[in-house]
Every structure is written in structure tokens, then in C-alpha cells.
Design a protein around this motif. Structure first.
Motif, PDB file in Angstrom:
ATOM      1  N   LEU A 159      12.190 -13.474  14.938  1.00 19.80           N
ATOM      2  CA  LEU A 159      11.353 -12.272  14.926  1.00 19.80           C
ATOM      3  C   LEU A 159      12.186 -11.085  14.456  1.00 19.80           C
ATOM      4  N   PRO A 160      11.697 -10.321  13.494  1.00 23.48           N
ATOM      5  CA  PRO A 160      12.492  -9.209  12.967  1.00 23.48           C
ATOM      6  C   PRO A 160      12.452  -7.968  13.851  1.00 23.48           C
ATOM      7  N   VAL A 161      13.634  -7.448  14.155  1.00 26.44           N
ATOM      8  CA  VAL A 161      13.756  -6.214  14.943  1.00 26.44           C
ATOM      9  C   VAL A 161      13.803  -4.994  14.023  1.00 26.44           C
ATOM     10  N   ASP A 162      14.437  -5.142  12.878  1.00 26.82           N
ATOM     11  CA  ASP A 162      14.549  -4.038  11.924  1.00 26.82           C
ATOM     12  C   ASP A 162      13.164  -3.421  11.762  1.00 26.82           C
ATOM     13  N   SER A 163      13.058  -2.105  11.852  1.00 30.91           N
ATOM     14  CA  SER A 163      11.731  -1.479  11.958  1.00 30.91           C
ATOM     15  C   SER A 163      10.838  -1.809  10.763  1.00 30.91           C
ATOM     16  N   GLU A 164      11.432  -1.892   9.568  1.00 27.72           N
ATOM     17  CA  GLU A 164      10.624  -2.158   8.370  1.00 27.72           C
ATOM     18  C   GLU A 164      10.058  -3.580   8.405  1.00 27.72           C
ATOM     19  N   HIS A 165      10.916  -4.530   8.750  1.00 28.23           N
ATOM     20  CA  HIS A 165      10.493  -5.933   8.760  1.00 28.23           C
ATOM     21  C   HIS A 165       9.568  -6.210   9.935  1.00 28.23           C
ATOM     22  N   ASN A 166       9.835  -5.500  11.034  1.00 20.17           N
ATOM     23  CA  ASN A 166       8.953  -5.619  12.181  1.00 20.17           C
ATOM     24  C   ASN A 166       7.569  -5.072  11.815  1.00 20.17           C
ATOM     25  N   ALA A 167       7.547  -3.974  11.056  1.00 18.49           N
ATOM     26  CA  ALA A 167       6.265  -3.395  10.609  1.00 18.49           C
ATOM     27  C   ALA A 167       5.520  -4.394   9.732  1.00 18.49           C
ATOM     28  N   ILE A 168       6.226  -5.004   8.803  1.00 12.58           N
ATOM     29  CA  ILE A 168       5.589  -5.984   7.905  1.00 12.58           C
ATOM     30  C   ILE A 168       5.070  -7.162   8.727  1.00 12.58           C
ATOM     31  N   PHE A 169       5.892  -7.622   9.666  1.00  8.58           N
ATOM     32  CA  PHE A 169       5.478  -8.739  10.527  1.00  8.58           C
ATOM     33  C   PHE A 169       4.191  -8.391  11.278  1.00  8.58           C
ATOM     34  N   GLN A 170       4.092  -7.135  11.730  1.00 12.94           N
ATOM     35  CA  GLN A 170       2.906  -6.724  12.489  1.00 12.94           C
ATOM     36  C   GLN A 170       1.634  -6.719  11.639  1.00 12.94           C
ATOM     37  N   VAL A 171       1.781  -6.517  10.324  1.00 10.46           N
ATOM     38  CA  VAL A 171       0.576  -6.433   9.475  1.00 10.46           C
ATOM     39  C   VAL A 171       0.501  -7.578   8.460  1.00 10.46           C
ATOM     40  N   PHE A 172       1.372  -8.556   8.624  1.00  9.36           N
ATOM     41  CA  PHE A 172       1.371  -9.717   7.725  1.00  9.36           C
ATOM     42  C   PHE A 172       0.350 -10.688   8.286  1.00  9.36           C
ATOM     43  N   GLU A 173      -0.895 -10.464   7.904  1.00  5.73           N
ATOM     44  CA  GLU A 173      -1.958 -11.139   8.655  1.00  5.73           C
ATOM     45  C   GLU A 173      -2.438 -12.430   8.022  1.00  5.73           C
ATOM     46  N   THR A 174      -1.669 -12.979   7.115  1.00  5.37           N
ATOM     47  CA  THR A 174      -2.132 -14.188   6.472  1.00  5.37           C
ATOM     48  C   THR A 174      -1.072 -15.278   6.528  1.00  5.37           C
ATOM     49  N   GLY A 175      -1.540 -16.508   6.656  1.00  2.81           N
ATOM     50  CA  GLY A 175      -0.621 -17.624   6.521  1.00  2.81           C
ATOM     51  C   GLY A 175      -0.529 -18.032   5.062  1.00  2.81           C
ATOM     52  N   ASN A 176      -1.287 -17.361   4.227  1.00  2.00           N
ATOM     53  CA  ASN A 176      -1.340 -17.715   2.808  1.00  2.00           C
ATOM     54  C   ASN A 176      -0.654 -16.624   1.972  1.00  2.00           C
ATOM     55  N   ALA A 177       0.578 -16.898   1.572  1.00  2.00           N
ATOM     56  CA  ALA A 177       1.374 -15.875   0.894  1.00  2.00           C
ATOM     57  C   ALA A 177       0.756 -15.445  -0.442  1.00  2.00           C
ATOM     58  N   SER A 178      -0.105 -16.305  -1.035  1.00  2.00           N
ATOM     59  CA  SER A 178      -0.678 -15.926  -2.325  1.00  2.00           C
ATOM     60  C   SER A 178      -1.684 -14.770  -2.176  1.00  2.00           C
ATOM     61  N   GLU A 179      -2.055 -14.442  -0.934  1.00  2.00           N
ATOM     62  CA  GLU A 179      -2.945 -13.290  -0.717  1.00  2.00           C
ATOM     63  C   GLU A 179      -2.175 -11.970  -0.743  1.00  2.00           C
ATOM     64  N   VAL A 180      -0.842 -12.082  -0.732  1.00  2.54           N
ATOM     65  CA  VAL A 180      -0.014 -10.865  -0.694  1.00  2.54           C
ATOM     66  C   VAL A 180       0.319 -10.433  -2.113  1.00  2.54           C
ATOM     67  N   ASP A 181       0.035  -9.173  -2.410  1.00  2.00           N
ATOM     68  CA  ASP A 181       0.365  -8.636  -3.731  1.00  2.00           C
ATOM     69  C   ASP A 181       1.795  -8.083  -3.744  1.00  2.00           C
ATOM     70  N   ARG A 182       2.160  -7.332  -2.698  1.00  2.00           N
ATOM     71  CA  ARG A 182       3.489  -6.722  -2.628  1.00  2.00           C
ATOM     72  C   ARG A 182       3.860  -6.411  -1.178  1.00  2.00           C
ATOM     73  N   LEU A 183       5.145  -6.436  -0.908  1.00  2.00           N
ATOM     74  CA  LEU A 183       5.654  -5.842   0.332  1.00  2.00           C
ATOM     75  C   LEU A 183       6.248  -4.498  -0.059  1.00  2.00           C
ATOM     76  N   ILE A 184       5.959  -3.467   0.716  1.00  2.00           N
ATOM     77  CA  ILE A 184       6.510  -2.139   0.397  1.00  2.00           C
ATOM     78  C   ILE A 184       7.394  -1.700   1.561  1.00  2.00           C
ATOM     79  N   LEU A 185       8.706  -1.748   1.315  1.00  2.00           N
ATOM     80  CA  LEU A 185       9.669  -1.324   2.335  1.00  2.00           C
ATOM     81  C   LEU A 185       9.841   0.182   2.211  1.00  2.00           C
TER      82      LEU A 185
END
Ligand code: NDP
Length: 399
Positions: A159-185
Motif C-alpha cells: 500500500l502506498p504511503v507517499d501522498s501522491e501514490h496514496n491519492a492515486i490508489f484512493q481513486v484508482f477505481e478499476t481493475g482494468n488498466a485499459s480504462e486509465v488514460d493517464r496518471l497525473i502526479l
């Protein structure tokens, strides 16, 4: 990696969770200790570790009553024993004892040692098959393949503690990575966001560690000032999320309110917001998949008024470009980048290197070291040692 595997943990927690904190006396460590102390009924502490700070470690151990307190510096074992006299806490010392503590069964191990020094303990924790809450980004940067292989082999949840990765983890709502267009750090831009190169050339360590929004350890604060921190986070994100590197962007957002975002293929962008307080992401990892109260100041957007964004300036902050190039090259390049950066930052903090020389030393080291893929801890050690040797030589030639 089982980032989205919540099956086993969806039942309400009955027994207290056991927690080990590696790097308890650091900035992330102290925030974790604060949360554990506020929630004594939810957590039982297995072990706390530090490197040299006996006084604080003993204070934390008396407060949280772990089974063991471990100091990395073996010459400080007697001091630790004295400081813990009369308590039931076992005092231990040395790197092997830290690794043993990381291997002890615990529901959660918080990996918050700074730098590549945290790799062995984090690998040990990753073999356990429970949760590793990882703050120690340098581990993933310098040996991400080794860490993720251990995690997968043992079924550990990272589980990511780093605030940015933790934020992404909190809103990464798909098990299907092809639904993701971009991650914005998002990146605050650090204390020198609006400084010229001429001004940065004479920046002092005190100026570099004075982060505008976050109160952090000295090494990561300097990394934030050079933007190397965002570069390390780019590499960290590439290991944590099933998204190709070219789909991971960096956006400067000086207020540090949006901690990062995920853009989906339908045009939706999901973000996690909050005041800049590490206790929020740490609390999320400690209580996941539930949420628990954290004492961060509540976000008041009306009071903040405006949020602003800008593209990172790679001319003034070349470290970010170096990190992306190392990620693209792979084959051990991120380990070389990390080792050279650790040497250069330590030299800058010791007044032996100029601020702009940090990125220059990293770039030159990357050009000189013959990289090799990291297939074992020994291969990592060899490459890391060679990169540190060359970086030291370069620092000396500039001093
Ligand atoms: P600090 O420098 O504040 O703390 C580092 C901790 O690691 C201390 O407990 C220190 O012990 C211990 N330590 C240092 N060297 C060794 C060693 N050789 N062996 C064993 N233990 C050691 O760091 P931070 O808390 O700022 O950062 C920790 C990690 O988390 C870093 O990887 C950083 O990038 C990451 N991170 C930090 C954030 C923050 O807000 N600070 C945010 C997101 C990520 P001692 O005190 O005795 O020296």
C-alpha cells in the motif's frame, strides 16, 4: 501485486492490528507513531526501529510498548538498554536485528526508512505475506523488480504511503488498466519553484529544506527542491500501478491540495484532495480498506480560494528529466540515479556541493556507470556501490 485485493480485509476489524514501524523516529515514522498512539484500541505495536536516535526511539517505545525496539547503530545498544530499563520492551541493535524485526509476523509493516538503506528490511517485510505500507520510495526506485517479485511470490499487499501514490490508489477505481488514460502526479514545485538558475546556484541547505507546504525529512526535502523527488515518484508509480511510463504525467500545483489524479478514457478525472498532512495517507494505509479518523486540518476550499497549475520546467529542474530517462532506459539505470542522488544530496547537506551540482553529479554518474539489470540483491549491491564510488569522485572533483 494485490493492490485491489480487499477480499480478506472487508470484515470489520475485531482484534487490534499488529504494526511494525521501520524508521519510527523519522518524519513519516513520527506521524505513524502519533496515529498509533491516538488509536491504541485499534493497534498493537510489534516493533519500532531507528538508526541512531536512541532518545526518541526509547520515548516512542515507552509510549507504545512494542515487543522490541531496535537501533541500527550497534554501538548504541547499551544506551538503548539503559533508556528502556524497567520496561518490558526488548532492546536490540544492528542491521540484522532490523531485518529480523521486519520479518516478524505483523498485520502491517510501515516501511519508512530513508534511502536505499531501507531495501533489505523492506524486502524482508515483503516476504511476510501481510501488508507493507511503503513510504521508502528509494526501494522501489533502485530495486523495484526485486520488491514486486517478493510481494507477488508471498501474496503481500503493498500500500502506498507517499501522498501522491496514496491519492492515486484512493481513486484508482478499476481493475482494468485499459480504462486509465493517464496518471497525473502533482508536485508543489518545492521552495525554488520561481527561482532562476543563478539564484539556485547559491542556494543553501537551510533554504532547500524549507518546503513551502510539507514538513518532511531533510533528504526528501532537498529532493523536492530539485524535483528529483517527483522523478523518484514517477519511477515509484510505474512500479505500483499497471500503467505504462508514458501515461504518467507530472503537473506542478503549488498549493498541494490535489494530491494526484487519475484520468480515465471517458474523460473523467478523479482526484484526492486534502490539506498537506502525511497523517491522512498514513491513516488510509493503517486502516485500509476502512477509513479511520486522522487529525489533519480540514480542507476549506473557500478559504484557499484558488488552485493553480503549471507545467514543470525541465530546464531549471533537470533532475525530473533525468529520472524519466532512467525509467525509460531501465536496466539498472534508476538504481544508478538513486545512488548518485543520495551521495549528491548528502554532500549538499554537508556543504560540500552546490545545489545545481546535485543534478549534474547524477547526470554524469549515469553517463559513466555501465548498467546491468537487477536480478538479485547482490546485483543491486554491486551497481549501487559502483554508482556511489563514481558519484563520490565527482563530488570531490567539484569541492
Ligand atoms: P527521515 O530522515 O525523517 O527519517 C528516516 C528514518 O529512517 C529515521 O527513523 C532514521 O533513524 C531511519 N534511518 C536512516 N538511515 C537508516 C539506516 N541506515 N538504517 C536504518 N534506519 C535508518 O525520513 P522521512 O521520514 O522524511 O522519509 C522516509 C521515507 O519516506 C523516504 O524514503 C521518503 O522519501 C519517504 N517519504 C517521506 C515523506 C515525508 O513526509 N517525510 C512523504 C512521502 C514519502 P534515525 O532517526 O535514528 O536517524
Amino acid at each position: 501485486m494485490a493492490l485491489t485485493d480487499t477480499e480478506e480485509l472487508t470484515q470489520p476489524t475485531v482484534a487490534p492490528r499488529s504494526v511494525t514501524v521501520l524508521g519510527a523516529t523519522g518524519s513519516v515514522g513520527c506521524n505513524t507513531v502519533d496515529l498509533l498512539n491516538r488509536n491504541r484500541d485499534r493497534f498493537r505495536v510489534t516493533a519500532l526501529t531507528a538508526n541512531t536516535n536512541v532518545t526518541l526511539l526509547a520515548e516512542q517505545a515507552r509510549l507504545l510498548e512494542p515487543d522490541a525496539a531496535i537501533i541500527g547503530d550497534p554501538t548504541k545498544l547499551d544506551d538503548l538498554r539503559d533508556a528502556l530499563q524497567g520496561s518490558a520492551v526488548e532492546a536490540m541493535a544492528g542491521e540484522a536485528a532490523i531485518i529480523e524485526a521486519a520479518s516478524r509476523p505483523a498485520d502491517i509493516v510501515v516501511a519508512a526508512i530513508v534511502g536505499a538503506a531501507g531495501l533489505r528490511p523492506t524486502l524482508a517485510a515483503s516476504r511476510q505475506g501481510s501488508i507493507v505500507a511503503i513510504a521508502n520510495k528509494e526501494c522501489l526506485v533502485c530495486a523495484g523488480d526485486l520488491v514486486t517479485a517478493e510481494v507477488e511470490r508471498s501474496g503481500t499487499t503493498l500500500l502506498p504511503v507517499d501522498s501522491e501514490h496514496n491519492a492515486i490508489f484512493q481513486v484508482f477505481e478499476t481493475g482494468n488498466a485499459s480504462e486509465v488514460d493517464r496518471l497525473i502526479l502533482t508536485a508543489s514545485g518545492g521552495p525554488f519553484r520561481s527561482w532562476s538558475r543563478e539564484e539556485m546556484a547559491v542556494a543553501t541547505p537551510a533554504q532547500a529544506v524549507a518546503h513551502p507546504n510539507w514538513d518532511m525529512g531533510r533528504k526528501i526535502s532537498v529532493d523536492s527542491a530539485t524535483l528529483m523527488n517527483k522523478g523518484l515518484e514517477l519511477i515509484e508509480a510505474a512500479y505500483l500501478f499497471p500503467v505504462p511510463a508514458e501515461k504518467i504525467e507530472v503537473l506542478v500545483h503549488p498549493q498541494s491540495v490535489i494530491h494526484s489524479m487519475v484520468a480515465y478514457v471517458d474523460g473523467s478525472v478523479l482526484a484526492q484532495l486534502g490539506t498537506p498532512d502525511m497523517r491522512t495517507p498514513i491513516a488510509y494505509t493503517l486502516s485500509w480498506p476502512e477509513r479511520m479518523a486522522a487529525p489533519a486540518k480540514r480542507l476549506d476550499l473557500a478559504e484557499i480560494g484558488q488552485l493553480s497549475f503549471e507545467k514543470p520546467d525541465l530546464e531549471r529542474f533537470p533532475a525530473l528529466g533525468l529520472a524519466r530517462a532512467a525509467l525509460n532506459r531501465g536496466n539498472g539505470s534508476p538504481a544508478v540515479l538513486n545512488a548518485a542522488n543520495e551521495v549528491a544530496v548528502a554532500s549538499f547537506l554537508a556543504d560540500q556541493l552546490g545545489f545545481l551540482d546535485i543534478a549534474a553529479v547524477v547526470e554524469e554518474t549515469l553517463g559513466r556507470v555501465t548498467t546491468q539489470s537487477i536480478t538479485s540483491f547482490e546485483a543491486f549491491e554491486q551497481l549501487d556501490a559502483e554508482a556511489r564510488r563514481i558519484a563520490q569522485t565527482l563530488v570531490k572533483s567539484r569541492f
